[in-house]
Design a protein around this motif. Structure first.
Motif, PDB file in Angstrom:
ATOM      1  N   GLU A  43       0.863  -1.185   0.000  1.00 34.27           N
ATOM      2  CA  GLU A  43       0.000   0.000   0.000  1.00 34.27           C
ATOM      3  C   GLU A  43       0.893   1.227   0.000  1.00 34.27           C
ATOM      4  OE1 GLU A  43      -2.569  -0.206   3.409  1.00 34.27           O
ATOM      5  OE2 GLU A  43      -3.943  -1.566   2.406  1.00 34.27           O
ATOM      6  N   ILE A  44       0.882   1.943  -1.096  1.00 36.98           N
ATOM      7  CA  ILE A  44       1.752   3.101  -1.265  1.00 36.98           C
ATOM      8  C   ILE A  44       1.004   4.370  -0.873  1.00 36.98           C
ATOM      9  CG2 ILE A  44       3.194   4.367  -2.921  1.00 36.98           C
ATOM     10  CD1 ILE A  44       4.049   1.394  -2.293  1.00 36.98           C
ATOM     11  N   ASP A  45       1.674   5.213  -0.096  1.00 38.91           N
ATOM     12  CA  ASP A  45       1.096   6.494   0.304  1.00 38.91           C
ATOM     13  C   ASP A  45       0.736   7.283  -0.959  1.00 38.91           C
ATOM     14  OD1 ASP A  45       1.257   9.461   0.978  1.00 38.91           O
ATOM     15  OD2 ASP A  45       1.522   8.596   2.972  1.00 38.91           O
ATOM     16  N   PRO A  46      -0.428   7.928  -0.982  1.00 42.21           N
ATOM     17  CA  PRO A  46      -0.861   8.638  -2.194  1.00 42.21           C
ATOM     18  C   PRO A  46       0.174   9.611  -2.756  1.00 42.21           C
ATOM     19  CG  PRO A  46      -2.663   8.539  -0.630  1.00 42.21           C
ATOM     20  CD  PRO A  46      -1.450   7.985   0.074  1.00 42.21           C
ATOM     21  N   VAL A  47       0.955  10.251  -1.917  1.00 43.24           N
ATOM     22  CA  VAL A  47       1.954  11.193  -2.423  1.00 43.24           C
ATOM     23  C   VAL A  47       3.008  10.491  -3.281  1.00 43.24           C
ATOM     24  CG1 VAL A  47       3.531  11.156  -0.438  1.00 43.24           C
ATOM     25  CG2 VAL A  47       3.310  13.234  -1.795  1.00 43.24           C
ATOM     26  N   PHE A  48       3.242   9.194  -3.039  1.00 41.24           N
ATOM     27  CA  PHE A  48       4.241   8.449  -3.799  1.00 41.24           C
ATOM     28  C   PHE A  48       3.636   7.597  -4.918  1.00 41.24           C
ATOM     29  CE2 PHE A  48       6.240   9.007   0.427  1.00 41.24           C
ATOM     30  CZ  PHE A  48       7.327   9.772   0.025  1.00 41.24           C
ATOM     31  N   ALA A  49       2.325   7.544  -5.039  1.00 38.06           N
ATOM     32  CA  ALA A  49       1.668   6.716  -6.054  1.00 38.06           C
ATOM     33  C   ALA A  49       2.146   7.007  -7.478  1.00 38.06           C
ATOM     34  CB  ALA A  49       0.155   6.833  -5.938  1.00 38.06           C
ATOM     35  N   PRO A  50       2.408   8.269  -7.865  1.00 36.14           N
ATOM     36  CA  PRO A  50       2.905   8.495  -9.229  1.00 36.14           C
ATOM     37  C   PRO A  50       4.219   7.769  -9.531  1.00 36.14           C
ATOM     38  CG  PRO A  50       2.129  10.560  -8.280  1.00 36.14           C
ATOM     39  CD  PRO A  50       2.139   9.537  -7.168  1.00 36.14           C
ATOM     40  N   ALA A  51       4.981   7.421  -8.521  1.00 28.77           N
ATOM     41  CA  ALA A  51       6.247   6.726  -8.730  1.00 28.77           C
ATOM     42  C   ALA A  51       6.054   5.287  -9.203  1.00 28.77           C
ATOM     43  CB  ALA A  51       7.078   6.751  -7.442  1.00 28.77           C
ATOM     44  N   LEU A  52       4.819   4.785  -9.150  1.00 30.73           N
ATOM     45  CA  LEU A  52       4.536   3.422  -9.621  1.00 30.73           C
ATOM     46  C   LEU A  52       4.417   3.353 -11.141  1.00 30.73           C
ATOM     47  CD1 LEU A  52       1.846   2.425  -6.961  1.00 30.73           C
ATOM     48  CD2 LEU A  52       4.257   1.730  -7.023  1.00 30.73           C
ATOM     49  N   SER A  53       4.300   4.491 -11.795  1.00 30.59           N
ATOM     50  CA  SER A  53       4.162   4.537 -13.247  1.00 30.59           C
ATOM     51  C   SER A  53       5.328   3.827 -13.915  1.00 30.59           C
ATOM     52  CB  SER A  53       4.111   6.003 -13.702  1.00 30.59           C
ATOM     53  OG  SER A  53       4.071   6.071 -15.093  1.00 30.59           O
ATOM     54  N   GLY A  54       5.020   2.946 -14.855  1.00 30.89           N
ATOM     55  CA  GLY A  54       6.045   2.199 -15.575  1.00 30.89           C
ATOM     56  C   GLY A  54       6.231   0.782 -15.064  1.00 30.89           C
ATOM     57  N   LEU A  55       5.693   0.478 -13.886  1.00 28.55           N
ATOM     58  CA  LEU A  55       5.736  -0.897 -13.401  1.00 28.55           C
ATOM     59  C   LEU A  55       4.666  -1.716 -14.122  1.00 28.55           C
ATOM     60  CD1 LEU A  55       6.195  -0.418  -9.545  1.00 28.55           C
ATOM     61  CD2 LEU A  55       7.936  -1.020 -11.249  1.00 28.55           C
ATOM     62  N   ALA A  56       4.840  -3.042 -14.173  1.00 27.97           N
ATOM     63  CA  ALA A  56       3.903  -3.892 -14.901  1.00 27.97           C
ATOM     64  C   ALA A  56       3.707  -5.222 -14.190  1.00 27.97           C
ATOM     65  CB  ALA A  56       4.417  -4.152 -16.320  1.00 27.97           C
ATOM     66  N   VAL A  57       2.533  -5.783 -14.360  1.00 31.76           N
ATOM     67  CA  VAL A  57       2.248  -7.126 -13.844  1.00 31.76           C
ATOM     68  C   VAL A  57       3.229  -8.103 -14.486  1.00 31.76           C
ATOM     69  CG1 VAL A  57       0.522  -8.975 -13.817  1.00 31.76           C
ATOM     70  CG2 VAL A  57      -0.172  -6.612 -13.371  1.00 31.76           C
ATOM     71  N   LEU A 103      -2.707   1.538 -10.132  1.00 32.24           N
ATOM     72  CA  LEU A 103      -2.008   2.815 -10.032  1.00 32.24           C
ATOM     73  C   LEU A 103      -2.844   3.886  -9.333  1.00 32.24           C
ATOM     74  CD1 LEU A 103      -0.288   2.931 -13.536  1.00 32.24           C
ATOM     75  CD2 LEU A 103       0.702   2.238 -11.350  1.00 32.24           C
ATOM     76  N   ARG A 104      -4.148   3.889  -9.586  1.00 29.22           N
ATOM     77  CA  ARG A 104      -5.004   4.905  -8.944  1.00 29.22           C
ATOM     78  C   ARG A 104      -5.060   4.723  -7.437  1.00 29.22           C
ATOM     79  NH1 ARG A 104     -10.280   4.505 -12.456  1.00 29.22           N
ATOM     80  NH2 ARG A 104      -9.923   2.450 -11.638  1.00 29.22           N
ATOM     81  N   ALA A 105      -5.111   3.478  -6.997  1.00 29.90           N
ATOM     82  CA  ALA A 105      -5.191   3.203  -5.558  1.00 29.90           C
ATOM     83  C   ALA A 105      -3.813   3.175  -4.901  1.00 29.90           C
ATOM     84  CB  ALA A 105      -5.896   1.876  -5.320  1.00 29.90           C
ATOM     85  N   GLY A 106      -2.746   3.190  -5.707  1.00 35.33           N
ATOM     86  CA  GLY A 106      -1.407   3.093  -5.150  1.00 35.33           C
ATOM     87  C   GLY A 106      -1.167   1.741  -4.509  1.00 35.33           C
ATOM     88  N   SER A 107      -1.604   0.688  -5.188  1.00 31.29           N
ATOM     89  CA  SER A 107      -1.549  -0.660  -4.634  1.00 31.29           C
ATOM     90  C   SER A 107      -0.813  -1.593  -5.590  1.00 31.29           C
ATOM     91  CB  SER A 107      -2.982  -1.157  -4.413  1.00 31.29           C
ATOM     92  OG  SER A 107      -2.996  -2.492  -4.039  1.00 31.29           O
ATOM     93  N   VAL A 108       0.156  -2.318  -5.036  1.00 31.55           N
ATOM     94  CA  VAL A 108       0.918  -3.290  -5.803  1.00 31.55           C
ATOM     95  C   VAL A 108       0.793  -4.629  -5.084  1.00 31.55           C
ATOM     96  CG1 VAL A 108       3.182  -3.915  -6.732  1.00 31.55           C
ATOM     97  CG2 VAL A 108       2.576  -1.497  -6.449  1.00 31.55           C
ATOM     98  N   THR A 109       0.240  -5.628  -5.751  1.00 27.93           N
ATOM     99  CA  THR A 109       0.176  -6.963  -5.177  1.00 27.93           C
ATOM    100  C   THR A 109       1.374  -7.738  -5.687  1.00 27.93           C
ATOM    101  OG1 THR A 109      -2.234  -6.858  -5.144  1.00 27.93           O
ATOM    102  CG2 THR A 109      -1.245  -9.035  -4.878  1.00 27.93           C
TER     103      THR A 109
END
Length: 151
Positions: free
Chosen positions: A46-60, A115-121
């Protein structure tokens, strides 16, 4: 063997980027990522919303290195005697969470991404529920394999 008072923890400050959500507590947490995978329980970063944009470019399907702070581990052990080795060893020769800086890492695979929820499983994680997350980095064979190792 405990080091006693190691003095103030001066140096760089870390920013917690979120929390790990796992099914594990102190009574049943796997000792390592291999054991966590054997139990078949995914984890959610669970990524803090302020850091959620940093998830851009990751992929399943992508492998990533997750760095996390073992906030309940001891920080004063310089020599340890775990049951799985033949005698006492220095902390830097072990993967124990008990270390001067309780930073742990696991290489895991992304199984879902919101990406919207800032969640990476991820496929698994070997830490208590609520463990602070420090960083996520892509795992790259060209960078992360030791020299002379085939991927």
């Amino acid at each position: 063997m405990a080091a006693g008072d190691l003095g103030p923890a001066d140096g760089p400050a870390l920013r917690v980027i979120g929390r790990a959500r796992t099914p594990w507590g102190p009574e049943d947490c796997p000792k390592n990522i291999h054991r966590a995978r054997e139990r078949g329980a995914p984890a959610i970063l669970e990524i803090d919303p302020v850091f959620a944009p940093a998830l851009s470019g990751l992929a399943v399907g992508q492998p990533v290195i997750v760095l996390y702070w073992m906030d309940r581990a001891r920080r004063d052990l310089l020599v340890q005697a775990p049951r799985h080795v033949d005698g006492p060893r220095g902390t830097f020769a072990l993967r124990s969470p008990n270390r001067p800086n309780t930073i742990s890492q696991s290489t895991v695979t992304i199984t879902a991404l919101d990406l919207r929820a800032g969640s990476v499983t991820v496929d698994a994680l070997d830490c208590f529920d609520g463990t602070p997350l420090l960083d996520i980095k892509p795992w790259l064979a060209s960078v992360d394999l030791p020299p002379g190792t085939a991927d």
